[in-house]
Design a protein around this motif. Structure first.
Motif, PDB file in Angstrom:
ATOM      1  N   ASN A 153      -1.974 -56.317  43.845  1.00  0.00           N
ATOM      2  CA  ASN A 153      -1.531 -56.918  42.586  1.00  0.00           C
ATOM      3  C   ASN A 153      -2.383 -56.434  41.423  1.00  0.00           C
ATOM      4  O   ASN A 153      -1.979 -56.522  40.257  1.00  0.00           O
ATOM      5  CB  ASN A 153      -1.626 -58.440  42.666  1.00  0.00           C
ATOM      6  N   TYR A 154      -3.581 -55.943  41.747  1.00  0.00           N
ATOM      7  CA  TYR A 154      -4.532 -55.453  40.755  1.00  0.00           C
ATOM      8  C   TYR A 154      -5.163 -54.171  41.278  1.00  0.00           C
ATOM      9  O   TYR A 154      -5.240 -53.945  42.493  1.00  0.00           O
ATOM     10  CB  TYR A 154      -5.647 -56.474  40.498  1.00  0.00           C
ATOM     11  N   HIS A 173     -11.519 -61.057  39.222  1.00  0.00           N
ATOM     12  CA  HIS A 173     -10.263 -61.742  39.523  1.00  0.00           C
ATOM     13  C   HIS A 173     -10.197 -63.096  38.832  1.00  0.00           C
ATOM     14  O   HIS A 173      -9.155 -63.487  38.292  1.00  0.00           O
ATOM     15  CB  HIS A 173     -10.092 -61.899  41.032  1.00  0.00           C
ATOM     16  N   ILE A 207      -9.626 -62.445  35.017  1.00  0.00           N
ATOM     17  CA  ILE A 207      -8.313 -61.953  34.590  1.00  0.00           C
ATOM     18  C   ILE A 207      -7.242 -63.038  34.669  1.00  0.00           C
ATOM     19  O   ILE A 207      -6.157 -62.889  34.122  1.00  0.00           O
ATOM     20  CB  ILE A 207      -7.909 -60.718  35.437  1.00  0.00           C
ATOM     21  N   ASN A 208      -7.580 -64.163  35.318  1.00  0.00           N
ATOM     22  CA  ASN A 208      -6.619 -65.248  35.487  1.00  0.00           C
ATOM     23  C   ASN A 208      -6.999 -66.562  34.816  1.00  0.00           C
ATOM     24  O   ASN A 208      -6.234 -67.525  34.877  1.00  0.00           O
ATOM     25  CB  ASN A 208      -6.395 -65.510  36.982  1.00  0.00           C
ATOM     26  N   LYS A 262      -3.729 -65.761  31.839  1.00  0.00           N
ATOM     27  CA  LYS A 262      -3.563 -64.470  32.497  1.00  0.00           C
ATOM     28  C   LYS A 262      -3.779 -63.342  31.496  1.00  0.00           C
ATOM     29  O   LYS A 262      -3.115 -63.285  30.455  1.00  0.00           O
ATOM     30  CB  LYS A 262      -2.186 -64.368  33.141  1.00  0.00           C
ATOM     31  N   ASP A 306      -4.369 -58.968  30.879  1.00  0.00           N
ATOM     32  CA  ASP A 306      -3.942 -57.684  31.436  1.00  0.00           C
ATOM     33  C   ASP A 306      -5.111 -56.922  32.059  1.00  0.00           C
ATOM     34  O   ASP A 306      -4.935 -56.188  33.040  1.00  0.00           O
ATOM     35  CB  ASP A 306      -3.310 -56.813  30.345  1.00  0.00           C
ATOM     36  N   ARG A 346      -4.263 -55.252  35.787  1.00  0.00           N
ATOM     37  CA  ARG A 346      -3.061 -55.832  36.371  1.00  0.00           C
ATOM     38  C   ARG A 346      -2.110 -54.683  36.718  1.00  0.00           C
ATOM     39  O   ARG A 346      -1.861 -53.801  35.890  1.00  0.00           O
ATOM     40  CB  ARG A 346      -2.431 -56.818  35.388  1.00  0.00           C
ATOM     41  N   ARG A 347      -1.572 -54.694  37.912  1.00  0.00           N
ATOM     42  CA  ARG A 347      -0.832 -53.552  38.429  1.00  0.00           C
ATOM     43  C   ARG A 347       0.315 -53.118  37.528  1.00  0.00           C
ATOM     44  O   ARG A 347       0.499 -51.931  37.240  1.00  0.00           O
ATOM     45  CB  ARG A 347      -0.305 -53.869  39.831  1.00  0.00           C
TER      46      ARG A 347
END
Length: 323
Positions: free
Chosen positions: A85-86, A105, A108-109, A113, A115, A166-167
């Motif tokens: 996912n990342y 992690h 980034i959340n 959320k 990017d 973020r993917r």
């Protein structure tokens, strides 16, 4: 917080003395749900075997062996097969704090959320930096105009290896074929697309300063300026219409780095070729540079004089030891 899959892409080339420490700290991350992609870019030492042995012991790891193509190609090979996912890129001669991935992690959340999440790094030439102690640091949400300016004008945010992406942000963006400074070219395209970035100010990525790295080769800065000037020019020319406000940063840096590049090659065998290339870039952008109202008029005058007066530039740099 649910442990989403994070792909850690490790680029490897002739770093057998450094690679075990890197892999050790990735394997021991407190964030466990990792996909560890080791890309051996045609190593001629024992690095490839170290990768294979690691993958045999850690089921989360896979190894890609390829002919030597360069760092840009190694990162692309890893990104193309990544399922996380990342994405996180790690150079195989560096190493991580054991909470680095978890911190990224979480950042980034939370509280929303983002990017991209960024951690601070520390330059080091030793293997025994503190990778266990949890050091507190501030968290900063960075406005887009700030991260673009910082990216273009300095090294603070250029690197890809102290970040979590973020993917969906990077799935259509890959490294391009540059011998150095690939990080800037990758990140300028990513950051222009990003809507939100968070920085966690904790030194959790350890950038190993090894004497055999490209940065310590005699022609490193000449190669780097050559790449950066082309990157500034090409990214300016291809700047999306809705991002034209950042043309100032790209143009300003383009002209200043052309000064440095010409100065380094003044009086050398490469002078004619370098000066001709700079002239081409100048012809493409001069009108836009002078019409850009965001660039100070005094800066335009000084930069233009120095760009066409390499002898004056060399004298000035000797006197001030800076520019």
């Amino acid at each position: 917080m649910t442990e989403e899959l994070i792909s850690v892409i490790v680029s490897v080339y002739n770093i057998e003395a450094y690679l075990p420490k890197c892999l050790e700290t990735i394997a021991a991350q407190t964030y466990y749900h990792l996909e560890i992609i080791l890309v051996d870019d045609g190593s001629t030492d024992n690095s490839g075997n170290i990768c294979d042995n690691f993958a045999e012991k850690d089921s989360r790891a896979m190894v890609i062996h390829q002919h030597n193509q360069g760092l840009w190609a190694a990162r692309n090979s890893g990104q193309k097969v990544a399922k996380g996912n990342y994405l996180m890129f790690v150079d195989g001669d560096d190493y991580l704090h054991l909470d680095a991935v978890r911190t990224l992690h979480q950042g980034i959340n939370y509280p929303k959320k983002y990017d991209i999440a960024i951690i601070d790094y520390k330059k080091t030439d030793i293997f025994n930096e503190d990778i266990i102690t949890a050091k507190e640091g501030t968290i900063e949400e960075i406005p887009q105009e700030t991260w673009i300016f910082d990216l273009v004008t300095c090294n603070i945010r250029r690197f890809v290896w102290n970040k979590l992406y973020r993917r969906e942000l990077v799935e259509d963006i890959y490294n391009r074929n540059y011998p150095t400074a690939q990080d800037f070219d990758y990140n300028i395209r990513v950051f222009l697309k990003a809507k939100s970035v968070v920085a966690i100010h904790r030194e959790m990525y350890f950038w190993m300063q090894r004497p055999t790295s490209l940065m310590h080769q005699s022609d490193y800065w000449n190669i780097t300026y050559s790449c950066l000037v082309k990157m500034y020019h090409d990214n300016y020319v291809n700047l999306p219409e809705n991002k034209k406000q950042y043309s100032r940063d790209l143009l300003s840096r383009l002209y200043k780095d052309m000064i440095f590049w010409k100065n380094r090659n003044y009086g050398t065998n490469d002078e004619s070729a370098v000066f001709a290339q700079c002239k081409k870039y100048e012809n493409d952008t001069l009108k836009a540079y002078w019409l850009n109202w965001r660039i100070n008029i005094l800066e335009k005058i000084i930069v233009t004089i120095l760009l066409h007066s390499p002898r004056l530039t060399r004298w000035l740099m000797k006197v001030t030891k800076n520019f």
